[in-house]
Design a protein around this motif. Sequence first.
Motif, PDB file in Angstrom:
ATOM      1  N   ARG A   1     -42.427  -4.915 -51.907  1.00  0.00           N
ATOM      2  CA  ARG A   1     -43.957  -5.257 -51.590  1.00  0.00           C
ATOM      3  C   ARG A   1     -44.671  -4.078 -51.430  1.00  0.00           C
ATOM      4  O   ARG A   1     -45.913  -3.964 -51.829  1.00  0.00           O
ATOM      5  CB  ARG A   1     -43.908  -6.093 -50.380  1.00  0.00           C
ATOM      6  N   ARG A   2     -44.206  -3.071 -50.933  1.00  0.00           N
ATOM      7  CA  ARG A   2     -45.098  -1.827 -50.381  1.00  0.00           C
ATOM      8  C   ARG A   2     -45.214  -1.272 -51.972  1.00  0.00           C
ATOM      9  O   ARG A   2     -46.349  -0.714 -52.220  1.00  0.00           O
ATOM     10  CB  ARG A   2     -44.364  -0.793 -49.623  1.00  0.00           C
TER      11      ARG A   2
ATOM     12  N   VAL B   1     -49.118  -0.092 -56.409  1.00  0.00           N
ATOM     13  CA  VAL B   1     -49.391  -0.118 -57.693  1.00  0.00           C
ATOM     14  C   VAL B   1     -50.841  -0.896 -57.534  1.00  0.00           C
ATOM     15  O   VAL B   1     -51.738  -0.442 -58.474  1.00  0.00           O
ATOM     16  CB  VAL B   1     -48.569  -1.101 -58.634  1.00  0.00           C
ATOM     17  N   ASP B   2     -51.021  -1.926 -56.940  1.00  0.00           N
ATOM     18  CA  ASP B   2     -52.487  -2.780 -57.066  1.00  0.00           C
ATOM     19  C   ASP B   2     -53.676  -1.748 -56.523  1.00  0.00           C
ATOM     20  O   ASP B   2     -54.812  -1.530 -57.075  1.00  0.00           O
ATOM     21  CB  ASP B   2     -52.438  -3.875 -56.175  1.00  0.00           C
TER      22      ASP B   2
ATOM     23  N   GLN C   1     -53.238   8.699 -52.257  1.00  0.00           N
ATOM     24  CA  GLN C   1     -52.167   9.658 -52.355  1.00  0.00           C
ATOM     25  C   GLN C   1     -51.170   9.800 -51.010  1.00  0.00           C
ATOM     26  O   GLN C   1     -50.092  10.060 -51.356  1.00  0.00           O
ATOM     27  CB  GLN C   1     -52.683  11.038 -52.689  1.00  0.00           C
ATOM     28  N   ARG C   2     -51.963   9.583 -49.833  1.00  0.00           N
ATOM     29  CA  ARG C   2     -51.169   9.923 -48.627  1.00  0.00           C
ATOM     30  C   ARG C   2     -50.055   8.462 -48.497  1.00  0.00           C
ATOM     31  O   ARG C   2     -48.922   8.743 -48.228  1.00  0.00           O
ATOM     32  CB  ARG C   2     -52.092   9.633 -47.296  1.00  0.00           C
ATOM     33  N   LYS C   3     -50.486   7.314 -48.895  1.00  0.00           N
ATOM     34  CA  LYS C   3     -49.727   6.180 -48.861  1.00  0.00           C
ATOM     35  C   LYS C   3     -48.716   6.460 -49.760  1.00  0.00           C
ATOM     36  O   LYS C   3     -47.390   5.897 -49.510  1.00  0.00           O
ATOM     37  CB  LYS C   3     -50.611   4.928 -49.101  1.00  0.00           C
TER      38      LYS C   3
ATOM     39  N   GLU D   1     -41.363   9.257 -49.381  1.00  0.00           N
ATOM     40  CA  GLU D   1     -40.511   9.832 -48.281  1.00  0.00           C
ATOM     41  C   GLU D   1     -39.612   8.677 -47.632  1.00  0.00           C
ATOM     42  O   GLU D   1     -38.706   8.979 -47.411  1.00  0.00           O
ATOM     43  CB  GLU D   1     -41.636  10.371 -47.368  1.00  0.00           C
ATOM     44  N   ASP D   2     -40.405   7.430 -47.484  1.00  0.00           N
ATOM     45  CA  ASP D   2     -39.594   6.592 -46.664  1.00  0.00           C
ATOM     46  C   ASP D   2     -38.541   5.733 -47.772  1.00  0.00           C
ATOM     47  O   ASP D   2     -37.469   6.031 -47.177  1.00  0.00           O
ATOM     48  CB  ASP D   2     -40.645   5.297 -46.431  1.00  0.00           C
TER      49      ASP D   2
END
Length: 182
Positions: free
Chosen positions: A60-61, A66-67, A106-108, A114-115
């Motif tokens: 989902r993330r 991508v969206d 970029q942050r997301k 990382e997650d």
Amino acid sequence: MKSFSRHFALAMLAGSFAVAAPVAAHAEEFRAGFVNTDRIFREANAARAAQAKLEQEFSRREKDLVDQGNQLKAASDKFEREGPTLPESQRAARQKQLVEQDRDFQRKRREFQEDLNSRKNEELQQVLERANRVVKQVAEQEKYDVILQEAVYINPKHDITDKVLKALNGATGGGSAAPAGK
């Protein structure tokens, strides 16, 4: 003095033969094996289940990212087309907005990576712990003296990866993560 050094050299040579003879006899009893951890991570049912779990957990993330990336690209393309015709104040405002959106994207994306890496390491560590228990079990049952996981070259006759995969898949196939006999 020459006599002493000559006798010392002869004594050392004789001593090395005396030590080498018992070592050669024991070398035949020494059993070594090899496990290919890359294959374990690719082919073990537990590794495949961990991969499926991660895909489900992060799909989902990833889709949202991508969206968001596609939306950002579309907005950037639109700005490239319309930018030259916009008044300076509107152009500066839209450019600032695009920079902020890109920074947020970029942050997301970095946080997502990382997650994902953290969770992947957790899951692979669990697979590796199970595999190591099975390797130890196979080594004890078949009386191996050492099992290597990293090597430059291994003669295929010493590769016990198939045995470990069979035991690992058998141990995890019934829903139990722990190998039998412990």
